[in-house]
Design an enzyme around this catalytic site. Structure first.
Site, short mmCIF file in Angstrom:
data_model
loop_
_atom_site.label_atom_id
_atom_site.label_comp_id
_atom_site.label_asym_id
_atom_site.label_seq_id
_atom_site.Cartn_x
_atom_site.Cartn_y
_atom_site.Cartn_z
N GLU A 1 -2.73 -2.94 1.63
CA GLU A 1 -1.76 -1.85 1.48
C GLU A 1 -2.01 -1.08 0.20
O GLU A 1 -1.83 0.15 0.16
CB GLU A 1 -0.34 -2.41 1.50
CG GLU A 1 0.76 -1.36 1.44
CD GLU A 1 1.07 -0.84 0.04
OE1 GLU A 1 1.50 0.32 -0.09
OE2 GLU A 1 0.88 -1.61 -0.92
N ASP B 1 -1.56 -8.20 0.06
CA ASP B 1 -2.56 -8.11 -1.01
C ASP B 1 -1.92 -8.03 -2.39
O ASP B 1 -0.81 -7.56 -2.57
CB ASP B 1 -3.49 -6.91 -0.80
CG ASP B 1 -2.75 -5.59 -0.56
OD1 ASP B 1 -1.63 -5.62 0.00
OD2 ASP B 1 -3.29 -4.53 -0.95
#
Length: 438
Positions: A158, A89
């Site tokens: 994350e 991400d």
């Protein structure tokens, strides 16, 4: 495996990285924020399928795990099961690097606050993705040099401390058929000298606990505070008092940080607000002192609310939680031994714990398995050395900064080499074709 064997695997089987440099630029130019990594996940799956076709490979690809997470299961004979992880991400940050492949993307954060946000790979996850993909091709090329099962895991979210938990709760090791690993491995790029690899046993990254705290008062006219109960005053005392948790309750030789990142109350100058909200972040590198800090947070907030005559008990809501990243000693020494043999003095041992946080440990701890997490440098080596000479190293843009721009070379190659060597530390064969036991 000896140093020469490791070097031979890299020398003979590392793919041409030109295509991976282009792939890195693609991921950097097209980041997606946490939980919304649909296009990123699809591109990773596509790259895995291409590798399968190119190498007549048996990698089993499983997608849509915990949202946009995916894995590739690579069975290559008997031996240990090793999980290699990359997070995927980006962040809601507006990129200001000026790179010709800089992100100009904006996304509607439909999973959080329905606000359109600029989006950037400001933490290097684009390097993590690309390095793991190139490592996978290296390991495919070198399939006769190792035996066992490798799990290639690409994790979403994350940055919100949620992705590992999402994959686990969605049945990563049950419904989705991922073998339980014997060991989990992961890495992170950071703004140190590119070409270097950094590791330590024990506490590697801090635990992080974030909370939103609501203080309830009684609104009123700014000219008549005696008829109101001012939550801003109560909140202000909390902010100051929380700082004493580190300075007066945690030993000076322990590392801990308490940050009040947000304090919001009221909308105009002459009105005492009904309530105030604080957002607090606590970081620690030992479970003992983590508990002291968390207990202290609750104690301080409740006591200050009582002292300020709050109209109701405070509301304390956990926003997110990252575990302490604590590298297993035996696993760490095993990989460190091979890192040193391969990288030589470019492998830096016993680095100081990093106060950033990761949810990676959950992939191992959830099933009682050890893990090892390390860092590799991303800043141009010549510029880094010059900054050391000038004393300006601290001016290098760090992770999460809009100017964060690791150099592609030698950062990418180092990330690939480190991941391959770490994997081979467990599944690699020696010259006699034997595997050391875990």
């Amino acid at each position: 495996m000896s140093k020469s064997s490791f070097a031979a695997v890299i020398e003979q089987h590392l793919p041409n990285l030109a295509a991976y440099r282009d792939l890195y630029k693609h991921f950097h130019h097209n980041p997606e924020i946490s939980t919304l990594e649909t296009e990123t996940s699809a591109r990773i799956a596509s790259e895995l399928r291409i590798l399968n076709e190119k190498h007549s490979s048996p990698i089993e690809i499983k997608t849509n795990i915990g949202g946009t997470g995916l894995i590739g299961i690579h069975r290559n004979g008997d031996g240990p099961i090793v999980l290699l992880r990359a997070d995927i991400d980006g962040l809601p940050v507006e990129e200001k690097t000026g790179l010709d492949y800089a992100s100009t993307k904006r996304m509607m954060d439909t999973h959080l606050d329905q606000i359109e946000k600029p989006t950037m790979h400001a933490c290097g996850h684009d390097f993590h993705i690309t390095a793991l993909l190139a490592a996978i091709e290296t390991l495919l090329n070198a399939k006769n040099s190792w035996s066992g099962t490798l799990i290639y895991l690409f994790q979403p979210a994350e940055e919100r401390g949620a992705g590992a938990r999402m994959m686990l709760d969605d049945g990563l090791y049950t419904k989705h058929g991922c073998p339980i690993p014997d060991v989990c491995l992961g890495q992170h790029v950071w703004p140190h000298k590119a070409g270097n690899v950094f590791s330590r046993s024990g506490a590697m990254m801090s635990a992080a606990d974030s909370y939103e705290i609501t203080i309830f008062g009684r609104g009123g006219h700014g000219s008549m505070p005696h008829l109101a109960i001012d939550p801003v005053v109560i909140a202000s005392h909390i902010v100051v008092r929380l700082q004493t948790l580190v300075s007066r309750e945690v030993p000076p030789d322990e590392t801990a940080v308490v940050t009040v990142g947000s304090l919001k109350a009221g909308d105009t100058v002459n009105v005492i607000a009904e309530e105030a909200k604080l957002q607090v972040n606590i970081r620690s590198v030992s479970e003992q002192w983590r508990r002291v800090l968390l207990d202290g947070l609750t104690r301080v907030v409740r006591a200050e609310c009582d002292a300020g005559r709050a109209t109701a008990p405070p509301r304390i809501v956990r926003l997110n939680q990252y575990p302490l990243t604590y590298n297993d000693e035996a696993v760490t020494r095993r990989v460190e031994h091979q890192f040193t043999r391969f990288f030589g003095d470019r492998h830096k041992l016993d680095m100081q714990p990093v106060l950033g946080s990761e949810d990676f440990p959950l992939l191992g701890s959830e099933v009682g398995r050890p893990y090892f997490f390390w860092f590799f440098g991303g800043h141009d080596p010549r510029d880094y050395d010059e900054r050391v000479r000038l004393g300006t190293v601290n001016d290098i843009p760090m992770n999460h900064n809009p100017y964060f721009a690791p150099c592609i070379d030698p950062t990418l190659r180092t990330g690939v080499e480190a991941m391959v060597i770490a994997a081979l530390s467990f599944v690699g064969k020696d010259r006699a074709g034997q595997q050391p036991k875990l």
